[in-house]
Design an enzyme around this catalytic site. Structure first.
Site, mmCIF file in Angstrom:
data_model
loop_
_atom_site.group_PDB
_atom_site.id
_atom_site.type_symbol
_atom_site.label_atom_id
_atom_site.label_comp_id
_atom_site.label_asym_id
_atom_site.label_seq_id
_atom_site.Cartn_x
_atom_site.Cartn_y
_atom_site.Cartn_z
ATOM 1 N N SER A 1 4.296 46.335 27.118
ATOM 2 C CA SER A 1 3.086 47.164 25.818
ATOM 3 C C SER A 1 2.727 45.881 25.222
ATOM 4 O O SER A 1 2.328 45.552 24.881
ATOM 5 C CB SER A 1 3.987 46.885 24.581
ATOM 6 O OG SER A 1 2.753 47.392 23.488
ATOM 7 N N LYS B 1 -9.761 46.208 33.322
ATOM 8 C CA LYS B 1 -9.146 46.225 31.723
ATOM 9 C C LYS B 1 -10.045 46.920 30.714
ATOM 10 O O LYS B 1 -11.364 47.368 30.327
ATOM 11 C CB LYS B 1 -8.983 44.538 31.144
ATOM 12 C CG LYS B 1 -7.952 45.139 30.171
ATOM 13 C CD LYS B 1 -6.416 45.437 30.351
ATOM 14 C CE LYS B 1 -5.829 45.881 29.578
ATOM 15 N NZ LYS B 1 -4.516 46.458 29.406
ATOM 16 N N GLY C 1 0.467 55.911 40.448
ATOM 17 C CA GLY C 1 1.826 55.962 39.664
ATOM 18 C C GLY C 1 2.767 55.850 40.785
ATOM 19 O O GLY C 1 2.955 56.571 42.115
ATOM 20 N N GLY C 2 3.487 54.743 40.940
ATOM 21 C CA GLY C 2 4.672 54.248 42.187
ATOM 22 C C GLY C 2 4.220 54.553 43.315
ATOM 23 O O GLY C 2 5.707 54.139 44.485
ATOM 24 N N GLY D 1 -0.778 46.095 24.785
ATOM 25 C CA GLY D 1 -2.098 46.060 23.581
ATOM 26 C C GLY D 1 -3.384 45.794 23.829
ATOM 27 O O GLY D 1 -3.583 45.634 22.672
ATOM 28 N N LEU D 2 -3.947 46.635 24.577
ATOM 29 C CA LEU D 2 -5.304 46.420 25.256
ATOM 30 C C LEU D 2 -5.809 44.834 25.258
ATOM 31 O O LEU D 2 -7.357 44.952 24.706
ATOM 32 C CB LEU D 2 -5.838 47.643 24.860
ATOM 33 C CG LEU D 2 -5.757 48.568 24.219
ATOM 34 C CD1 LEU D 2 -6.346 49.884 23.827
ATOM 35 C CD2 LEU D 2 -6.620 49.073 25.678
ATOM 36 N N CYS E 1 -3.564 54.850 26.196
ATOM 37 C CA CYS E 1 -2.996 53.646 25.932
ATOM 38 C C CYS E 1 -1.524 54.128 25.350
ATOM 39 O O CYS E 1 -2.381 54.807 24.156
ATOM 40 C CB CYS E 1 -3.756 52.950 25.183
ATOM 41 S SG CYS E 1 -2.936 51.146 25.499
HETATM 42 C C1 SIN Z 1 -2.057 48.308 27.699
HETATM 43 O O1 SIN Z 1 -3.211 47.634 27.322
HETATM 44 O O2 SIN Z 1 -1.291 47.756 26.558
HETATM 45 C C2 SIN Z 1 -1.870 49.022 28.377
HETATM 46 C C3 SIN Z 1 -3.379 49.581 28.981
HETATM 47 C C4 SIN Z 1 -2.854 51.849 28.713
HETATM 48 O O3 SIN Z 1 -1.538 51.870 28.911
HETATM 49 O O4 SIN Z 1 -3.889 51.792 28.874
#
Ligand code: SIN
Length: 308
Positions: A69, A44, A246-247, A71-72, A127
């Site tokens: 969403s 992550k 992606g996909g 948010g890391l 992000c």
């Molecule tokens: C997220 O944690 O919101 C997703 C991470 C990303 O899209 O980079």
């Protein structure tokens, strides 16, 4: 069929791996990727400190794909710097994803994680889910300034995870900047940011953060991902290693990414939906497809997409 691949001189036992974000936050999740058929362990995106992330519900899967969403949410780099050396026993490359809410955050996380020598570092400039923080990848000069500083810190191959671009002008300007900086690989693309999914029965949004706006993933974004892989493949004359994301929910989807120029493929939505067994299924499907088509290796079809 040999599905191994090489990116920036690092050999991957297969070209299929998790996308950063999908089931890769905790030690348990990272170890589960280690035990799976994933060709790498991608963490992550890490920030300096632990982050809870955005309020829930923040992920929603539906027939066309997913919206998130998050948010890391992550453990913070000190935790990943401790976990990464223990993941080496799985014998596959480790890609550390680095993010931040500001340039100093990126530099701090990159410095700390470089010290434990992951095989590669993916810098997440894309992000879409932090309220009030635009995606740096859409600002070419801000990206250049940050990446030049990161390049001085990071001693392993440095890649960049970019947002989708929708106009050739942006592909070109970004490619020129990446060339100037000297990045070693690209991950294309992050989720398609700030989409909106509506539940018509309940007449409301499906995730809580940002009024329901979030990053789209899964089958519906495949054409956007393929377009970005293809555009950057051509702009770099096939010399920039690209990880397509992606996909990808079938071996055929992975094949399409490779035809467009990808050296490897990351799996997000399908991994969340199916769990780590997805890698075995995709490996079988991609291997059988290549065999049926008479290809002896991945490199035989990489980038060979025909135009009319
Ligand atoms: C997220 O944690 O919101 C997703 C991470 C990303 O899209 O980079």
């Amino acid at each position: 069929m040999d599905l191994s691949t090489t990116i920036a001189n690092v050999r991957f036992p297969t070209c299929l791996m998790n996308a950063s974000g999908a089931l890769c936050v905790t030690r348990d999740e990272l170890e589960s990727l280690g035990r799976s058929r994933s060709g790498a362990i991608v963490t992550k995106s890490m920030t300096p400190a632990f982050r809870q992330g955005n309020p829930e519900p923040r992920y929603y899967s539906f027939s066309g794909g997913s919206i998130n969403s998050m948010g890391l949410p992550n453990l913070g780099y000190p935790a990943y710097a401790a976990i990464i050396p223990t993941l080496r026993r799985f014998g596959k490359p480790i890609i550390a994803s680095v993010a931040g809410l500001s340039p100093p955050d990126f530099l701090e996380a990159a410095r700390a994680v470089t010290a434990v020598l992951p095989d590669l570092i993916e810098v997440n400039l894309s992000c879409p889910n932090i309220p009030g923080k635009p995606q740096i990848g859409y600002d070419v000069e801000a990206s250049r300034a940050l990446l030049l500083q990161l390049k001085d810190i990071i001693t392993v191959p440095m890649g960049v995870k970019l947002p989708p671009y929708f106009d050739p002008v942006h592909h070109k300007a970004t490619a020129r900047m990446l060339q100037d900086v000297g990045v070693d690989f690209l991950s294309l693309i992050n989720s398609v940011g700030n989409g909106l999914v509506v539940d018509p029965d309940r007449e409301r949004v499906v995730i809580k953060p940002k009024g329901g706006f979030g990053g789209l993933g899964g089958p519906m974004i495949k054409p956007v991902a393929l377009a970005n892989v293809r555009a950057f493949w051509k702009l770099f004359d096939g010399r920039m290693p690209i990880i397509g994301t992606g996909g990808v929910v079938s071996g055929t989807d992975a094949f399409e990414h490779i035809l467009c120029g990808a050296s490897a493929v990351q799996i997000g939505t399908a991994l969340v939906d199916e769990g780590a067994e997805v890698f075995q299924r995709l490996e079988k499907e991609l291997g059988e497809l290549l065999q049926r088509k008479g290809y002896a290796s991945l490199s035989a079809c990489r980038g060979t997409l025909q135009e009319l």
